[in-house]
Design a protein around this motif. Structure first.
Motif, PDB file in Angstrom:
ATOM      1  N   GLU A  72       0.980  -1.138  -0.089  1.00 49.55           N
ATOM      2  CA  GLU A  72       0.195  -0.015   0.131  1.00 49.55           C
ATOM      3  C   GLU A  72       0.768   1.239   0.115  1.00 49.55           C
ATOM      4  N   TYR A  73       1.760   1.304   0.806  1.00 51.34           N
ATOM      5  CA  TYR A  73       2.565   2.638   0.883  1.00 51.34           C
ATOM      6  C   TYR A  73       4.041   2.284   0.722  1.00 51.34           C
ATOM      7  N   ALA A  74       4.675   1.193   0.578  1.00 48.04           N
ATOM      8  CA  ALA A  74       5.735   0.749   0.523  1.00 48.04           C
ATOM      9  C   ALA A  74       6.136   0.236  -0.709  1.00 48.04           C
ATOM     10  N   SER A  75       5.570   0.163  -1.625  1.00 46.99           N
ATOM     11  CA  SER A  75       5.949  -0.227  -2.969  1.00 46.99           C
ATOM     12  C   SER A  75       6.865   0.584  -3.490  1.00 46.99           C
ATOM     13  N   LEU A  76       7.713  -0.109  -4.651  1.00 46.06           N
ATOM     14  CA  LEU A  76       8.270   0.710  -5.315  1.00 46.06           C
ATOM     15  C   LEU A  76       7.806   1.795  -6.250  1.00 46.06           C
ATOM     16  N   CYS A  77       6.656   1.167  -6.677  1.00 50.21           N
ATOM     17  CA  CYS A  77       5.847   2.128  -7.503  1.00 50.21           C
ATOM     18  C   CYS A  77       5.217   3.425  -6.937  1.00 50.21           C
ATOM     19  N   ASN A  78       4.689   3.310  -5.537  1.00 49.63           N
ATOM     20  CA  ASN A  78       4.462   4.367  -4.762  1.00 49.63           C
ATOM     21  C   ASN A  78       5.576   5.112  -4.685  1.00 49.63           C
ATOM     22  N   THR A  79       6.795   4.658  -4.399  1.00 52.58           N
ATOM     23  CA  THR A  79       7.657   5.521  -3.988  1.00 52.58           C
ATOM     24  C   THR A  79       8.156   6.417  -5.344  1.00 52.58           C
ATOM     25  N   ILE A  80       8.301   5.872  -6.543  1.00 52.77           N
ATOM     26  CA  ILE A  80       8.582   6.450  -7.583  1.00 52.77           C
ATOM     27  C   ILE A  80       7.561   7.658  -7.928  1.00 52.77           C
ATOM     28  N   ASN A  81       6.364   7.266  -7.729  1.00 53.38           N
ATOM     29  CA  ASN A  81       5.398   8.161  -7.751  1.00 53.38           C
ATOM     30  C   ASN A  81       5.370   9.480  -6.699  1.00 53.38           C
ATOM     31  N   ALA A  82       5.842   9.152  -5.507  1.00 55.63           N
ATOM     32  CA  ALA A  82       6.110  10.274  -4.802  1.00 55.63           C
ATOM     33  C   ALA A  82       7.204  11.214  -5.255  1.00 55.63           C
ATOM     34  N   ALA A  83       8.394  10.595  -5.664  1.00 54.53           N
ATOM     35  CA  ALA A  83       9.463  11.521  -6.356  1.00 54.53           C
ATOM     36  C   ALA A  83       9.012  12.072  -7.436  1.00 54.53           C
ATOM     37  N   ARG A  84       8.169  11.725  -8.264  1.00 50.81           N
ATOM     38  CA  ARG A  84       7.657  12.569  -9.360  1.00 50.81           C
ATOM     39  C   ARG A  84       6.739  13.488  -9.019  1.00 50.81           C
ATOM     40  N   GLU A  85       5.641  13.166  -8.139  1.00 54.50           N
ATOM     41  CA  GLU A  85       5.094  14.404  -7.410  1.00 54.50           C
ATOM     42  C   GLU A  85       5.707  15.659  -6.801  1.00 54.50           C
ATOM     43  N   ASN A  86       6.792  15.397  -6.106  1.00 55.76           N
ATOM     44  CA  ASN A  86       7.555  16.302  -5.582  1.00 55.76           C
ATOM     45  C   ASN A  86       8.473  17.236  -6.802  1.00 55.76           C
ATOM     46  N   ALA A  87       8.854  16.196  -7.698  1.00 52.19           N
ATOM     47  CA  ALA A  87       9.435  16.940  -8.926  1.00 52.19           C
ATOM     48  C   ALA A  87       8.467  17.846  -9.625  1.00 52.19           C
ATOM     49  N   ILE A  88       7.314  17.558  -9.816  1.00 49.92           N
ATOM     50  CA  ILE A  88       6.194  18.357 -10.409  1.00 49.92           C
ATOM     51  C   ILE A  88       6.043  19.490  -9.727  1.00 49.92           C
ATOM     52  N   LEU A  89       6.079  19.316  -8.321  1.00 50.94           N
ATOM     53  CA  LEU A  89       6.019  20.814  -7.469  1.00 50.94           C
ATOM     54  C   LEU A  89       7.190  21.575  -7.623  1.00 50.94           C
ATOM     55  N   THR A  90       8.210  20.991  -8.145  1.00 50.35           N
ATOM     56  CA  THR A  90       9.368  21.856  -7.988  1.00 50.35           C
ATOM     57  C   THR A  90       9.868  22.033  -9.521  1.00 50.35           C
ATOM     58  N   ARG A  91       8.742  21.891 -10.459  1.00 50.53           N
ATOM     59  CA  ARG A  91       9.109  21.778 -11.894  1.00 50.53           C
ATOM     60  C   ARG A  91       9.970  23.054 -12.351  1.00 50.53           C
ATOM     61  N   SER A  92       9.841  24.276 -11.909  1.00 50.47           N
ATOM     62  CA  SER A  92      10.433  25.491 -12.267  1.00 50.47           C
ATOM     63  C   SER A  92      11.938  25.634 -11.693  1.00 50.47           C
ATOM     64  N   HIS A  93      12.160  24.685 -10.599  1.00 46.09           N
ATOM     65  CA  HIS A  93      13.663  24.642 -10.356  1.00 46.09           C
ATOM     66  C   HIS A  93      14.322  23.701 -10.847  1.00 46.09           C
ATOM     67  N   LEU A  94      13.883  22.674 -11.837  1.00 47.56           N
ATOM     68  CA  LEU A  94      14.398  21.436 -12.666  1.00 47.56           C
ATOM     69  C   LEU A  94      14.627  21.958 -13.844  1.00 47.56           C
ATOM     70  N   SER A  95      15.682  21.393 -14.582  1.00 48.65           N
ATOM     71  CA  SER A  95      15.840  21.499 -16.002  1.00 48.65           C
ATOM     72  C   SER A  95      15.037  20.348 -16.657  1.00 48.65           C
ATOM     73  N   ASN A  96      14.450  20.507 -17.991  1.00 46.52           N
ATOM     74  CA  ASN A  96      13.720  19.358 -18.832  1.00 46.52           C
ATOM     75  C   ASN A  96      14.785  18.007 -18.635  1.00 46.52           C
ATOM     76  N   ARG A  97      15.833  18.137 -18.652  1.00 44.69           N
ATOM     77  CA  ARG A  97      16.633  16.900 -18.611  1.00 44.69           C
ATOM     78  C   ARG A  97      16.297  15.945 -17.364  1.00 44.69           C
ATOM     79  N   MET A  98      16.351  16.738 -16.038  1.00 47.57           N
ATOM     80  CA  MET A  98      16.136  16.011 -14.924  1.00 47.57           C
ATOM     81  C   MET A  98      14.734  15.479 -14.900  1.00 47.57           C
ATOM     82  N   PHE A  99      14.008  16.502 -15.210  1.00 51.21           N
ATOM     83  CA  PHE A  99      12.513  16.215 -14.843  1.00 51.21           C
ATOM     84  C   PHE A  99      12.036  15.050 -15.643  1.00 51.21           C
TER      85      PHE A  99
END
Length: 220
Positions: A72-99
């Motif tokens: 439920e909260y410990a799958s690799l899929c959920n962890t990757i999703n959480a990383a992406r959600e934080n990347a979306i919220l900081t989109r203006s601070h990341l280059s296109n390449r990293m995002f």
């Protein structure tokens, strides 16, 4: 203090933590898969039980699917999703390449989840992508000011998991100097962290309070 809005700084920090968590847990899943096949069929159940997670499987392949997709909260899929959600919220601070790298990894997991198939080879390929994200960290950012916050998340998460997963305060102690070096880039007058080699709860509390101390302490 590095001049980044507090919310953005927090999301960059947690993005670093979730990417590191994804890497560490991927390596763990691969190691447990091998143990299930070659050593102790119930080893993964015992390991996840230490984390308060009930894991059921009747084959090594089922373990792989459960740990990658279904916990439920410990799958690799959920962890990757959480990383992406934080990347979306900081989109203006990341280059296109990293995002794009983070988003591509998320999409790969979503595709695999829809197909309900996963192999050890596929999982090892995602580990290479995670390694590439770290390898390109400095080059991928718009400005170097974001890097210490992401790196702080990385080292805090690694120290935290070494203690929680492996009861290894010694491994965490090996990262203290790196933690202090990164923290000083975030706030030059950072009070250096020291850790006890015998008090696990206190050590975890100290490690996990570093970011808050750096971002809430006012200059005197």
């Amino acid at each position: 203090m590095i001049l980044i809005p507090p919310q953005a700084a927090e999301h960059l920090y947690w993005m670093g933590r979730y990417i590191q968590r994804s890497e560490s847990m991927t390596r763990l899943v691969i190691a447990l898969f091998d143990k299930i096949l070659d050593e102790d069929f119930d080893d993964a159940k015992a390991f996840y039980a230490k984390l308060g997670i009930e894991l059921a499987y009747d084959s090594a392949q089922m373990f792989l699917r459960e740990s990658v997709f279904n916990l439920e909260y410990a799958s690799l899929c959920n962890t990757i999703n959480a990383a992406r959600e934080n990347a979306i919220l900081t989109r203006s601070h990341l280059s296109n390449r990293m995002f794009s790298r983070i988003n591509a990894l998320y999409l790969a997991y979503q595709e695999a989840k829809e197909e309900r198939t996963v192999s050890l080879y596929w999982l090892e390929s995602t580990l290479k992508e995670l390694d590439a994200i770290w390898g390109n960290l400095e080059l991928s950012l718009v400005e170097a000011k974001e890097s210490p916050l992401i790196q702080l998340g990385k080292v805090v998460e690694r120290m935290d998991l070494n203690i929680r997963l492996y009861d290894s305060i010694e491994a965490a102690l090996m990262d203290v100097e790196k933690l202090n070096s990164i923290a000083e880039k975030v706030r030059p007058n950072h009070k250096r962290v020291t850790l006890s080699s015998s008090n696990k709860p206190k050590t975890l509390q100290t490690i996990n309070s570093v970011f808050e101390a750096l971002t809430t302490k006012h200059e005197s």
